[in-house]
Design a protein around this motif. Structure first.
Motif, mmCIF file in Angstrom:
data_model
loop_
_atom_site.group_PDB
_atom_site.id
_atom_site.type_symbol
_atom_site.label_atom_id
_atom_site.label_comp_id
_atom_site.label_asym_id
_atom_site.label_seq_id
_atom_site.Cartn_x
_atom_site.Cartn_y
_atom_site.Cartn_z
ATOM 1 N N VAL A 30 1.013 -1.298 0.182
ATOM 2 C CA VAL A 30 0.004 -0.157 0.146
ATOM 3 C C VAL A 30 0.795 1.082 -0.052
ATOM 4 N N PRO A 31 0.666 2.192 -0.940
ATOM 5 C CA PRO A 31 1.318 3.408 -0.961
ATOM 6 C C PRO A 31 1.374 3.989 0.180
ATOM 7 N N PRO A 32 2.379 4.861 0.813
ATOM 8 C CA PRO A 32 2.219 5.577 1.885
ATOM 9 C C PRO A 32 1.195 6.909 1.785
ATOM 10 N N LYS A 33 0.790 7.239 2.972
ATOM 11 C CA LYS A 33 -0.052 8.549 2.977
ATOM 12 C C LYS A 33 0.779 9.720 2.864
ATOM 13 N N ARG A 34 0.843 10.432 1.715
ATOM 14 C CA ARG A 34 1.593 11.624 1.416
ATOM 15 C C ARG A 34 1.148 12.602 2.066
ATOM 16 N N ASP A 35 1.724 13.907 1.661
ATOM 17 C CA ASP A 35 0.948 15.033 1.820
ATOM 18 C C ASP A 35 -0.392 15.044 1.382
ATOM 19 N N ILE A 36 -1.140 15.896 2.266
ATOM 20 C CA ILE A 36 -2.771 15.914 2.084
ATOM 21 C C ILE A 36 -3.223 16.393 0.632
ATOM 22 N N ARG A 79 -1.529 15.378 -2.183
ATOM 23 C CA ARG A 79 -0.935 14.633 -3.259
ATOM 24 C C ARG A 79 -1.562 13.257 -3.137
ATOM 25 N N ASN A 80 -2.245 12.547 -2.336
ATOM 26 C CA ASN A 80 -2.871 11.207 -2.698
ATOM 27 C C ASN A 80 -3.834 11.037 -1.595
ATOM 28 N N ILE A 81 -4.795 10.146 -2.082
ATOM 29 C CA ILE A 81 -5.912 9.720 -1.313
ATOM 30 C C ILE A 81 -6.127 7.995 -1.592
ATOM 31 N N LEU A 82 -6.414 7.375 -0.291
ATOM 32 C CA LEU A 82 -6.301 6.202 -0.194
ATOM 33 C C LEU A 82 -7.657 5.538 0.284
ATOM 34 N N ILE A 83 -8.265 4.882 -0.740
ATOM 35 C CA ILE A 83 -9.881 4.274 -0.451
ATOM 36 C C ILE A 83 -9.846 3.067 -0.662
ATOM 37 N N ALA A 84 -10.638 2.364 0.278
ATOM 38 C CA ALA A 84 -10.798 0.782 0.328
ATOM 39 C C ALA A 84 -12.045 0.489 0.434
ATOM 40 N N THR A 85 -12.580 -0.597 0.293
ATOM 41 C CA THR A 85 -13.734 -1.334 0.475
ATOM 42 C C THR A 85 -13.403 -2.706 1.246
ATOM 43 N N TRP A 86 -14.243 -3.081 2.166
ATOM 44 C CA TRP A 86 -13.882 -4.327 2.909
ATOM 45 C C TRP A 86 -15.275 -5.069 3.429
ATOM 46 N N ASN A 87 -15.667 -5.963 3.184
ATOM 47 C CA ASN A 87 -16.721 -6.808 3.652
ATOM 48 C C ASN A 87 -15.816 -7.749 4.810
ATOM 49 N N ILE A 88 -15.908 -7.108 6.193
ATOM 50 C CA ILE A 88 -15.288 -7.827 7.155
ATOM 51 C C ILE A 88 -16.281 -8.888 7.515
ATOM 52 N N HIS A 124 -11.241 -10.153 0.763
ATOM 53 C CA HIS A 124 -10.036 -9.279 0.426
ATOM 54 C C HIS A 124 -10.228 -7.912 0.658
ATOM 55 N N PRO A 125 -9.794 -6.988 1.112
ATOM 56 C CA PRO A 125 -9.773 -5.879 1.218
ATOM 57 C C PRO A 125 -9.544 -5.350 -0.221
ATOM 58 N N LEU A 126 -10.406 -4.442 -0.709
ATOM 59 C CA LEU A 126 -9.956 -4.013 -2.240
ATOM 60 C C LEU A 126 -9.525 -2.511 -2.302
ATOM 61 N N TRP A 127 -8.750 -1.967 -2.802
ATOM 62 C CA TRP A 127 -8.317 -0.406 -2.667
ATOM 63 C C TRP A 127 -7.898 0.133 -3.806
ATOM 64 N N VAL A 128 -7.935 1.414 -3.801
ATOM 65 C CA VAL A 128 -7.303 2.165 -5.057
ATOM 66 C C VAL A 128 -6.759 3.514 -4.470
ATOM 67 N N GLU A 129 -5.613 3.828 -5.042
ATOM 68 C CA GLU A 129 -4.835 5.274 -4.765
ATOM 69 C C GLU A 129 -5.278 6.345 -5.636
ATOM 70 N N PHE A 130 -5.694 7.462 -5.445
ATOM 71 C CA PHE A 130 -5.721 8.533 -6.348
ATOM 72 C C PHE A 130 -4.550 9.710 -6.401
ATOM 73 N N ARG A 131 -4.078 10.241 -7.097
ATOM 74 C CA ARG A 131 -3.412 11.421 -7.058
ATOM 75 C C ARG A 131 -4.128 12.548 -7.141
ATOM 76 N N LEU A 132 -4.173 13.558 -6.318
ATOM 77 C CA LEU A 132 -4.818 14.662 -6.204
ATOM 78 C C LEU A 132 -4.235 15.692 -7.206
#
Length: 342
Positions: free
Chosen positions: A40-46, A48-57, A332-340
């Motif tokens: 998982v990419p690191p949480k960069r400056d606010i 610069r990126n956003i990390l979103i996931a969905t998970w049926n726990i 599985h947790p499913l996720w995406v990273e967006f550049r802002l």
């Protein structure tokens, strides 16, 4: 030995009944944390990126206050502090996580929020009663240092004029089993609306198909409207789809919803195979409109995938996959990273 869960144990009522954390658990979580660091990419400056996931726990309800529930045990539930540590380690890597199957007993959720810390918050739906709703809630867990609420929170409700949404009135039961849940978030310069759903796992023609078509039609109209306000609309959750060339998948994408290519090669559950990611259940999706008046504005897809569970956690217990699902999850947790925008 210190662990992230020690914050819970400040209250003696939450202390583990079986004493200190086993060294094997610490070593497993060190290895799993290193795996997440590389995935998982690191949480960069606010800005610069956003990390979103969905998970049926799966069955995210109560919790047994022990570090280790053996494979053969009378303890119920089987989810323990070891499992909670793994779940919170995963959630902490993202900015917003849409969670399905939150049960009426909130012990696991409340404990997770305590472990995640004071900078984390959550919103969730009311209890979905009835056979299809399974007494579940859907929730968003989010890192308040990274995103904030922008004002909108609500459930999608189908009007009486059901035919407007692409299906006959007789073919739809007039309401979703679990109403899709929309919440709007913002970063410094970007607003995005997440809509999470857990589609009824019932008869394909009577339950699943009408709900999928209703969601897809609603999303197209709403996304086009919100884009006028420079807002982005993203749908995510457990849609109980089958492989991508099925009738159910076609109903999901027929109005233009697009599942990004980089997510298509990943099995959605622990029962799927990496060699044939769509051969088994293909339930979980993150999708949006890639073209036309409903397309995203100012969000550039950078990365995405799944977080592997099976084979990396609880390996010493020799569990079946079905037993594993009651401790961590079968999804599985499913996720995406967006550049802002810069």
């Amino acid at each position: 030995m210190a662990t992230p869960l020690d914050v819970l144990f400040a209250d003696p009522a939450h202390a583990p009944a079986d004493g200190d954390v086993p060294r094997a658990v610490v070593e497993e979580m060190r290895a799993y944390s290193a795996y997440l660091d590389g995935l998982v990419p690191p949480k960069r400056d606010i800005d610069r990126n956003i990390l979103i996931a969905t998970w049926n726990i799966a069955h995210f309800r109560s919790l047994t206050r022990k570090w280790a529930v053996p494979a053969s045990s009378d303890d119920s539930p089987k989810r323990d502090y070891r499992c909670l540590w793994a779940i919170t380690e995963i959630v902490s890597r993202f900015d917003v996580v849409a969670v399905q199957e939150v049960g009426a007993d909130f012990r696991a959720l409340r404990s997770a929020m305590k472990v995640l810390g004071p900078n984390w918050s959550f919103l969730m739906t009311d209890r979905n009663a009835g056979q299809g709703g399974n007494d579940e809630h859907m929730a968003y867990l989010f890192d308040t240092t990274r995103v904030s609420l922008s004002g909108l929170a609500g459930e999608l409700v189908v009007p009486d004029e059901a035919a407007e949404f692409g299906f006959d009135e007789e073919s739809f039961k007039r309401q979703f089993a679990r109403n899709p849940y929309a919440v709007s978030f913002r970063t410094r310069d970007t607003t995005f609306i997440l809509v999470t759903a857990h589609v009824d796992y019932g008869d394909e023609d009577v339950e699943r198909m009408p709900e999928l078509r209703g969601i897809a039609k609603w999303m197209r109209d709403w996304a086009a409207n919100e884009r006028r306000w420079h807002h982005n609309l993203i749908v995510l959750g457990d849609f109980n789809l089958e492989r991508s060339d099925s009738r159910l998948y076609e109903a999901f994408v027929e109005t233009g919803l697009s599942v990004p290519f980089l997510l298509q090669s990943h099995p959605r559950t622990i029962y799927g195979r990496a060699s044939e990611p769509e051969a088994a259940s293909y339930h979980d999706q993150i999708a949006w409109f890639a073209e036309g008046e409903a397309a995203l504005i100012g969000l550039e897809l950078a990365d995405g995938g799944i977080v592997e569970l099976w084979g990396r956690l609880l390996g010493d217990l020799d569990l079946t996959k079905a037993s594993f699902s009651f401790r961590i999850s079968d999804h599985h947790p499913l996720w995406v990273e967006f550049r802002l925008p810069s």
